[in-house]
Write an enzyme that holds these catalytic residues in place. Structure first.
Site, PDB file in Angstrom:
ATOM      1  N   GLU A  70       0.972  -1.458  -0.049  1.00  0.00           N
ATOM      2  CA  GLU A  70       0.254   0.217  -0.088  1.00  0.00           C
ATOM      3  C   GLU A  70       0.841   1.304   0.252  1.00  0.00           C
ATOM      4  O   GLU A  70       1.924   1.168   1.534  1.00  0.00           O
ATOM      5  CB  GLU A  70      -0.678   0.306   0.869  1.00  0.00           C
ATOM      6  CG  GLU A  70      -1.762   1.354   1.627  1.00  0.00           C
ATOM      7  CD  GLU A  70      -2.255   1.565  -0.201  1.00  0.00           C
ATOM      8  OE1 GLU A  70      -3.051   1.252  -0.299  1.00  0.00           O
ATOM      9  OE2 GLU A  70      -2.314   2.940  -0.116  1.00  0.00           O
ATOM     10  N   HIS A  99     -29.844  -9.887  25.336  1.00  0.00           N
ATOM     11  CA  HIS A  99     -28.757 -10.595  26.242  1.00  0.00           C
ATOM     12  C   HIS A  99     -29.092 -12.168  25.729  1.00  0.00           C
ATOM     13  O   HIS A  99     -29.933 -12.193  26.406  1.00  0.00           O
ATOM     14  CB  HIS A  99     -28.511 -10.279  27.638  1.00  0.00           C
ATOM     15  CG  HIS A  99     -27.117 -10.938  28.412  1.00  0.00           C
ATOM     16  ND1 HIS A  99     -26.306 -10.488  27.881  1.00  0.00           N
ATOM     17  CD2 HIS A  99     -27.947 -12.671  29.123  1.00  0.00           C
ATOM     18  CE1 HIS A  99     -25.536 -11.302  28.678  1.00  0.00           C
ATOM     19  NE2 HIS A  99     -25.927 -12.299  29.485  1.00  0.00           N
ATOM     20  N   VAL A 105      -6.077  -0.866  -7.036  1.00  0.00           N
ATOM     21  CA  VAL A 105      -5.925   0.381  -6.995  1.00  0.00           C
ATOM     22  C   VAL A 105      -7.167   1.409  -6.925  1.00  0.00           C
ATOM     23  O   VAL A 105      -6.602   2.231  -7.131  1.00  0.00           O
ATOM     24  CB  VAL A 105      -4.355   0.999  -7.496  1.00  0.00           C
ATOM     25  CG1 VAL A 105      -3.462  -0.029  -7.248  1.00  0.00           C
ATOM     26  CG2 VAL A 105      -5.083   0.717  -9.274  1.00  0.00           C
TER      27      VAL A 105
HETATM   28  P1  AMP Z   1      -9.331   1.803  -2.566  1.00  0.00           P
HETATM   29  O1  AMP Z   1      -9.584   2.942  -3.899  1.00  0.00           O
HETATM   30  O2  AMP Z   1      -9.809   2.016  -1.036  1.00  0.00           O
HETATM   31  O3  AMP Z   1     -10.173   0.544  -3.567  1.00  0.00           O
HETATM   32  O4  AMP Z   1      -8.321   1.660  -2.761  1.00  0.00           O
HETATM   33  C1  AMP Z   1      -6.625   1.198  -3.196  1.00  0.00           C
HETATM   34  C2  AMP Z   1      -5.550   1.792  -2.621  1.00  0.00           C
HETATM   35  O5  AMP Z   1      -4.868   0.880  -3.537  1.00  0.00           O
HETATM   36  C3  AMP Z   1      -5.174   3.150  -2.061  1.00  0.00           C
HETATM   37  O6  AMP Z   1      -5.377   3.132  -1.187  1.00  0.00           O
HETATM   38  C4  AMP Z   1      -3.580   3.437  -2.994  1.00  0.00           C
HETATM   39  O7  AMP Z   1      -3.672   4.508  -2.405  1.00  0.00           O
HETATM   40  C5  AMP Z   1      -3.270   1.996  -3.554  1.00  0.00           C
HETATM   41  N1  AMP Z   1      -2.311   2.127  -4.866  1.00  0.00           N
HETATM   42  C6  AMP Z   1      -2.701   2.892  -5.516  1.00  0.00           C
HETATM   43  N2  AMP Z   1      -1.480   2.860  -6.741  1.00  0.00           N
HETATM   44  C7  AMP Z   1      -0.618   2.464  -6.097  1.00  0.00           C
HETATM   45  C8  AMP Z   1       0.936   2.404  -6.485  1.00  0.00           C
HETATM   46  N3  AMP Z   1       1.553   2.419  -6.901  1.00  0.00           N
HETATM   47  N4  AMP Z   1       2.090   0.382  -4.956  1.00  0.00           N
HETATM   48  C9  AMP Z   1       0.724   0.044  -4.151  1.00  0.00           C
HETATM   49  N5  AMP Z   1      -0.424   0.931  -3.665  1.00  0.00           N
HETATM   50  C10 AMP Z   1      -0.667   1.414  -4.073  1.00  0.00           C
END
Ligand code: AMP
Ligand code: FAD
Length: 471
Positions: free
Chosen positions: A210, A450, A276
């Site tokens: 992440e 409960h 992502v």
């Molecule tokens: P979501 O939008 O909640 O589905 O989460 C997607 C996650 O992927 C986000 O927390 C981004 O920070 C993470 N993310 C996006 N690009 C990258 C990358 N190149 N490397 C690691 N994490 C990433």
């Protein structure tokens, strides 16, 4: 006269709920959706039913049972030798659930006399939609109002292009035919954590990378920290501040290169899930061409009652952004349908619940402490650990807590955050309480059965005023 009062484009949770509500309100309604099953037949329900909410929960439940049998059954006195997981059977169960539910939408459409078209819709004018069927045949329909509910698709990143074999998106990860020994996941959002959990529970070595430094940055900090600790205990390897910069595939393995605080690092895995985020789906829709405003991030711009910049054309669900959640889209759709029927209709965005179906589950509604601090609002907090809940102990999972935040002066509930078993179900009471503008005292005076997990909400509400009984 137009062919239909309303045409809905997209039959995901936003589109199908809208179509049903429009039909209930007496509008002649058509719904166009392009999703097809492997046999080329319509498969209504969009991302949610086909490759999202439902299949992920089906696999989470299967993997939970397997993990339970491996790690907890013995304590219940249940002996099981030669425990095995049959991935094909697990996937077949998931596929059957999808089939039943997608067919259920078709039945609901029939019952409500909604005319369903399979094909790709394109807006040709503000009142006209062209449908291209799978066989290429075209048809044009007209309507007084059009509702766009075309949803979203996974974000692709050039550094990790999906190939349906080594590197997959969330849909690919829900269809693995065998268990990867080493699994990488890019992105520790809800989707990355849920899919990582499925395969971790089944025995894969899972590493989640992440980019952000904080775990679940939008969640309550105490809940996020405790959740991260619990997931670490389960063997989920979560690297924060790990920005993936490249991937290479050679010799039947994937090398993922990422940059963390210290240096460039390498992770070698057998499969890689790219999770992502998701982006709005307006490709081929013709929205911009007829003058509908789309913002820099690709979301359709909407005004009051989710009307686009073209009168009579509305947009709802993931395609307009906000929380990209099924229930948000469905409620928006109902609001638009009732507005079109001349009813007073409103939706409360402040009470959209967020849920992440990991173990423990994470669910919240309303504000976090961090948001309230930033806004300069004074608040008080009640916190009750499941460790002290009789029902949680009998169930065998005492991890997590309930945190209730109320306004300091008025006692009005501002946020409720739950980490624990069945948080996804418990949050409903919290949503209702905030929706009804209740105080912590209202919750504290509500009798909870409960022994139930919901008693933790009662206790946390008592805790806002420092009068918990069991902690
Ligand atoms: P979501 O939008 O909640 O589905 O989460 C997607 C996650 O992927 C986000 O927390 C981004 O920070 C993470 N993310 C996006 N690009 C990258 C990358 N190149 N490397 C690691 N994490 C990433
Ligand atoms: P979609 O469900 O994406 O539906 C849009 C539909 O429109 C699709 O059927 C698409 O084929 C069709 N379409 C698009 N363009 C056209 C066109 N031009 N012509 C005809 N048809 C078209 N949300 C939750 O609330 N809870 C969860 O637990 C949850 N889990 C998830 C797990 C995963 C793995 C994923 C990927 C998502 C999950 N989500 C969850 C998110 C949820 O699936 C979406 O928020 C929801 O599906 C959005 O609904 P929608 O109707 O806006 O769009």
């Amino acid at each position: 006269m137009a062919d239909y009062n309303v045409i809905v484009i997209g039959a995901g949770p936003a589109g199908y709920a809208t179509a049903i509500r429009c039909a209930q309100l007496g509008m002649k309604t058509a719904c166009i959706d392009k999703w097809s099953n492997p046999a080329g037949k319509p498969s209504l329900g969009g991302t949610c039913l086909n490759v999202g909410c439902i299949p992920s929960k089906a696999l989470l439940d299967s993997s939970h049972h397997y993990e339970f049998m491996q790690t907890q059954a013995v304590a219940h006195g249940i002996q099981c030798e030669n425990l095995n997981i049959d991935i094909a059977a697990m996937q077949a169960r998931k596929n059957k659930i999808i089939k039943i539910l997608t067919q259920g939408i078709a039945i609901l459409f029939k019952k409500n006399k909604i005319i369903s078209f399979q094909g790709t819709a394109r807006l040709s004018t503000d009142k006209q939609v062209e449908i291209t069927a799978l066989d290429g045949h075209k048809k044009t329909l007209t309507a007084d109002n059009i509702i766009i509910a075309t949803g979203s698709v996974p974000v692709q990143i050039p550094i990790a292009p999906t190939d349906d074999k080594w590197i997959v998106d969330s849909a690919g990860a829900l269809a693995f035919e065998s268990q990867p020994k080493r699994l990488g996941v890019i992105g520790a959002g809800a989707i990355g954590l849920e899919l990582g959990s499925v395969w971790n529970r089944l025995g894969s070595q899972v590493t989640i990378l992440e980019a952000l430094p904080d775990f679940l940055a939008t969640a309550d900090r105490k809940i996020a920290t405790a959740a991260q600790r619990e997931m670490k205990k389960q063997g989920l390897n979560i690297h924060l501040g790990a920005n993936v910069t490249s991937t290479t595939i050679a010799n039947d393995e994937i090398t993922v290169t990422y940059q963390d605080k210290k240096a460039e690092q390498k992770l070698i895995v057998d499969k890689l899930i790219v999770a992502v985020g998701r982006k709005p789906n307006t490709e081929g829709l013709g929205a911009a061409e007829i003058g509908i405003e789309i913002n820099a991030r690709g979301f359709i711009q909407v005004k009051e009652h989710r009307e686009t910049t073209i009168p009579g054309i509305y947009a709802i669900g993931d395609v307009i952004g906000g929380p990209m959640l099924a229930h948000k889209g469905s409620e928006e759709g109902v609001m638009v349908a009732e507005h079109l029927a001349g009813q007073l209709s409103k939706m409360s965005y402040e009470t959209v619940p967020y849920v992440i179906y990991t173990r423990p589950e994470i669910a919240w509604v309303g504000k976090t402490e961090e948001q309230l601090k930033a806004a300069g609002i004074e608040y008080k907090v009640g916190q009750f650990p499941f460790m002290a809940s009789g029902r949680a102990r009998a169930y065998g999972d005492t991890s997590g807590m309930v945190r209730i935040i109320a306004e300091a002066q008025t006692d009005r509930l501002l946020g409720i955050h739950i980490l624990g078993t069945s948080a996804s179900e418990l949050i409903a009471e919290a949503v209702l309480a905030i929706e009804l503008k209740s105080s912590a005292e209202d919750l504290a005076r509500t009798i909870h059965a409960h022994p139930t997990l919901s008693e933790a909400i009662h206790e946390a509400a008592l805790g806002v005023d420092g009068r918990m009984i069991h902690a």
